[in-house]
Design a protein around this motif. Sequence first.
Motif, PDB file in Angstrom:
ATOM      1  N   ALA A 127     -67.942  44.194 -64.531  1.00  0.00           N
ATOM      2  CA  ALA A 127     -66.636  44.123 -65.193  1.00  0.00           C
ATOM      3  C   ALA A 127     -66.356  45.393 -65.984  1.00  0.00           C
ATOM      4  N   LEU A 128     -67.383  45.904 -66.688  1.00  0.00           N
ATOM      5  CA  LEU A 128     -67.219  47.142 -67.454  1.00  0.00           C
ATOM      6  C   LEU A 128     -66.930  48.315 -66.521  1.00  0.00           C
ATOM      7  N   GLU A 129     -67.610  48.311 -65.356  1.00  0.00           N
ATOM      8  CA  GLU A 129     -67.375  49.379 -64.383  1.00  0.00           C
ATOM      9  C   GLU A 129     -65.923  49.358 -63.909  1.00  0.00           C
ATOM     10  N   GLU A 130     -65.410  48.144 -63.619  1.00  0.00           N
ATOM     11  CA  GLU A 130     -64.036  48.035 -63.140  1.00  0.00           C
ATOM     12  C   GLU A 130     -63.039  48.457 -64.222  1.00  0.00           C
ATOM     13  N   GLU A 131     -63.328  48.098 -65.475  1.00  0.00           N
ATOM     14  CA  GLU A 131     -62.452  48.515 -66.575  1.00  0.00           C
ATOM     15  C   GLU A 131     -62.414  50.039 -66.676  1.00  0.00           C
ATOM     16  N   LEU A 132     -63.607  50.655 -66.559  1.00  0.00           N
ATOM     17  CA  LEU A 132     -63.680  52.115 -66.640  1.00  0.00           C
ATOM     18  C   LEU A 132     -62.954  52.762 -65.468  1.00  0.00           C
ATOM     19  N   ARG A 133     -63.144  52.208 -64.266  1.00  0.00           N
ATOM     20  CA  ARG A 133     -62.450  52.727 -63.088  1.00  0.00           C
ATOM     21  C   ARG A 133     -60.932  52.689 -63.292  1.00  0.00           C
ATOM     22  N   LEU A 205     -56.449  41.350 -49.525  1.00  0.00           N
ATOM     23  CA  LEU A 205     -57.672  41.982 -49.039  1.00  0.00           C
ATOM     24  C   LEU A 205     -57.476  42.703 -47.709  1.00  0.00           C
ATOM     25  N   ALA A 206     -56.855  42.038 -46.733  1.00  0.00           N
ATOM     26  CA  ALA A 206     -56.683  42.657 -45.416  1.00  0.00           C
ATOM     27  C   ALA A 206     -55.838  43.924 -45.520  1.00  0.00           C
ATOM     28  N   GLY A 207     -54.766  43.874 -46.298  1.00  0.00           N
ATOM     29  CA  GLY A 207     -53.909  45.045 -46.465  1.00  0.00           C
ATOM     30  C   GLY A 207     -54.623  46.190 -47.149  1.00  0.00           C
ATOM     31  N   GLN A 238     -61.037  38.112 -58.232  1.00  0.00           N
ATOM     32  CA  GLN A 238     -62.411  38.617 -58.301  1.00  0.00           C
ATOM     33  C   GLN A 238     -63.061  38.663 -56.928  1.00  0.00           C
ATOM     34  N   ALA A 239     -62.778  37.653 -56.099  1.00  0.00           N
ATOM     35  CA  ALA A 239     -63.365  37.614 -54.756  1.00  0.00           C
ATOM     36  C   ALA A 239     -62.817  38.747 -53.902  1.00  0.00           C
ATOM     37  N   GLU A 240     -61.497  38.962 -53.954  1.00  0.00           N
ATOM     38  CA  GLU A 240     -60.903  40.047 -53.173  1.00  0.00           C
ATOM     39  C   GLU A 240     -61.450  41.394 -53.609  1.00  0.00           C
ATOM     40  N   LEU A 241     -61.592  41.595 -54.905  1.00  0.00           N
ATOM     41  CA  LEU A 241     -62.104  42.872 -55.400  1.00  0.00           C
ATOM     42  C   LEU A 241     -63.552  43.079 -54.970  1.00  0.00           C
ATOM     43  N   ALA A 242     -64.378  42.026 -55.056  1.00  0.00           N
ATOM     44  CA  ALA A 242     -65.783  42.140 -54.657  1.00  0.00           C
ATOM     45  C   ALA A 242     -65.915  42.500 -53.183  1.00  0.00           C
ATOM     46  N   LEU A 243     -65.146  41.830 -52.319  1.00  0.00           N
ATOM     47  CA  LEU A 243     -65.220  42.099 -50.883  1.00  0.00           C
ATOM     48  C   LEU A 243     -64.691  43.501 -50.563  1.00  0.00           C
ATOM     49  N   PHE A 244     -63.664  43.931 -51.271  1.00  0.00           N
ATOM     50  CA  PHE A 244     -63.152  45.288 -51.069  1.00  0.00           C
ATOM     51  C   PHE A 244     -64.194  46.325 -51.484  1.00  0.00           C
ATOM     52  N   ALA A 308     -71.462  40.105 -53.990  1.00  0.00           N
ATOM     53  CA  ALA A 308     -71.210  38.923 -53.156  1.00  0.00           C
ATOM     54  C   ALA A 308     -71.628  37.646 -53.882  1.00  0.00           C
ATOM     55  N   ALA A 309     -72.796  37.690 -54.521  1.00  0.00           N
ATOM     56  CA  ALA A 309     -73.301  36.493 -55.203  1.00  0.00           C
ATOM     57  C   ALA A 309     -72.411  36.073 -56.365  1.00  0.00           C
ATOM     58  N   LEU A 310     -71.838  37.043 -57.064  1.00  0.00           N
ATOM     59  CA  LEU A 310     -71.010  36.738 -58.233  1.00  0.00           C
ATOM     60  C   LEU A 310     -69.756  35.961 -57.872  1.00  0.00           C
ATOM     61  N   VAL A 311     -69.318  36.036 -56.618  1.00  0.00           N
ATOM     62  CA  VAL A 311     -68.128  35.279 -56.193  1.00  0.00           C
ATOM     63  C   VAL A 311     -68.512  34.145 -55.241  1.00  0.00           C
ATOM     64  N   GLY A 312     -69.793  33.742 -55.298  1.00  0.00           N
ATOM     65  CA  GLY A 312     -70.236  32.605 -54.509  1.00  0.00           C
ATOM     66  C   GLY A 312     -70.539  32.903 -53.062  1.00  0.00           C
ATOM     67  N   GLY A 313     -70.750  34.171 -52.733  1.00  0.00           N
ATOM     68  CA  GLY A 313     -71.043  34.550 -51.354  1.00  0.00           C
ATOM     69  C   GLY A 313     -72.485  34.987 -51.173  1.00  0.00           C
ATOM     70  N   SER A 314     -72.804  35.372 -49.961  1.00  0.00           N
ATOM     71  CA  SER A 314     -74.134  35.898 -49.640  1.00  0.00           C
ATOM     72  C   SER A 314     -73.983  37.096 -48.728  1.00  0.00           C
ATOM     73  N   LEU A 315     -74.919  38.017 -48.826  1.00  0.00           N
ATOM     74  CA  LEU A 315     -74.884  39.232 -48.012  1.00  0.00           C
ATOM     75  C   LEU A 315     -76.220  39.388 -47.306  1.00  0.00           C
ATOM     76  N   ARG A 316     -76.142  39.705 -46.032  1.00  0.00           N
ATOM     77  CA  ARG A 316     -77.364  40.004 -45.291  1.00  0.00           C
ATOM     78  C   ARG A 316     -77.145  41.283 -44.490  1.00  0.00           C
ATOM     79  N   ILE A 317     -78.243  41.921 -44.119  1.00  0.00           N
ATOM     80  CA  ILE A 317     -78.169  43.176 -43.382  1.00  0.00           C
ATOM     81  C   ILE A 317     -78.935  43.027 -42.082  1.00  0.00           C
ATOM     82  N   GLU A 318     -78.333  43.487 -40.991  1.00  0.00           N
ATOM     83  CA  GLU A 318     -78.957  43.453 -39.669  1.00  0.00           C
ATOM     84  C   GLU A 318     -79.072  44.891 -39.177  1.00  0.00           C
ATOM     85  N   THR A 319     -80.292  45.338 -38.972  1.00  0.00           N
ATOM     86  CA  THR A 319     -80.489  46.724 -38.559  1.00  0.00           C
ATOM     87  C   THR A 319     -81.869  46.913 -37.958  1.00  0.00           C
ATOM     88  N   GLU A 320     -81.999  47.966 -37.195  1.00  0.00           N
ATOM     89  CA  GLU A 320     -83.284  48.445 -36.715  1.00  0.00           C
ATOM     90  C   GLU A 320     -83.091  49.880 -36.262  1.00  0.00           C
TER      91      GLU A 320
END
Length: 336
Positions: A127-133, A205-207, A238-244, A308-320
């Motif tokens: 939140a502090l980061e977003e305020e500063l931004r 978000l999409a726009g 908050q969710a739109e900002l987090a995903l963006f 992602a977690a702060l807005v009730g989501g989860s993030l995973r990474i798929e790579t090799e």
Amino acid sequence: MALSASKMGLWDWDLQTGAVTWSPETFAIVGLEDFDGGFDSFAKLVHPEDLPRVMEQVDRALREKNEYTDEFRITRPDGQERWLCNVGRPTLDEGGVPVRLSGTVQDVTERKQSEQVLKGYAQRLIALEEELRKEVSIELHDDIGQQLSALGFNLGYLRKNLPAGVDKNLVATLDDSRRLAKEINGAVRNLMVELHPLPLEEFGLAGAITDFAKQFSKRTGLALSLRLSPVLPRLPAQAELALFRITQEALNNVLKHAAATEVRISLDIKGALLHLSIRDDGQGFQPKGEHQQRAGTGWGLTIMRQRAALVGGSLRIETEPGAGTTICVEMGVAGR
């Protein structure tokens, strides 16, 4: 004895008969003495907000025939809310069809409570980061942006009113100065969007992702393809900002580390879950050990997960190595 000490139990689901079997430790974890052996009875214990994700994880494991890990809340018969970590793996028959799903369940409530405290600190930092931004973006617009616009106007006025026969080198220098002023003004405007995405507030978000992707591709030369749902509802701010921010960080990381030529971004809703993925065709990396943070520097992958977690989501990474990288975000959508 070891299972009891670690608050871990075993479970097995016969997909042909529908029967579910629990170990004594599992009964103790969920607070039940009797169980009818039906999956629906277990589902009734799961917190309503978590149930869609739990079902999606199970369906995916059976569909993709892979092991899965999920954490979710249950409400015990005595009213206690507990956090469980569930690990499951399908068993296949000779034809490759899943016939059983079995695994372990562990009570991780104490860990989740500690994470909740840390989550509060992280939420405040973000939140502090977003305020500063936002403050810096406003300063850029009101101060530097205005001055650059005035400078461009003045240079244009001088160029228009140069006397005839003036030195060609002076004309060339003036034209170059006008070009530089225009480029700097554009760079400042791009920075303002990076710092505080106004299109997010106006177009959703999409726009905002579309606008940022166009500017990003134009600035970097990286090819981007978008597949964004045309019926995506407006999400909480908050969710739109987090995903963006996750999309923004992922693209910046691709540019810095992936050596990619193309990125594909998709955003859609399936059932009660929103899915966001950012996939590149770059060099990929080894997702364990010392290379785990390759997907992000600075704030890194940890902050992306936290957003992602702060807005009730989860993030995973798929790579090799050699196979590119995909950042996948999932979160529940209210009212779906």
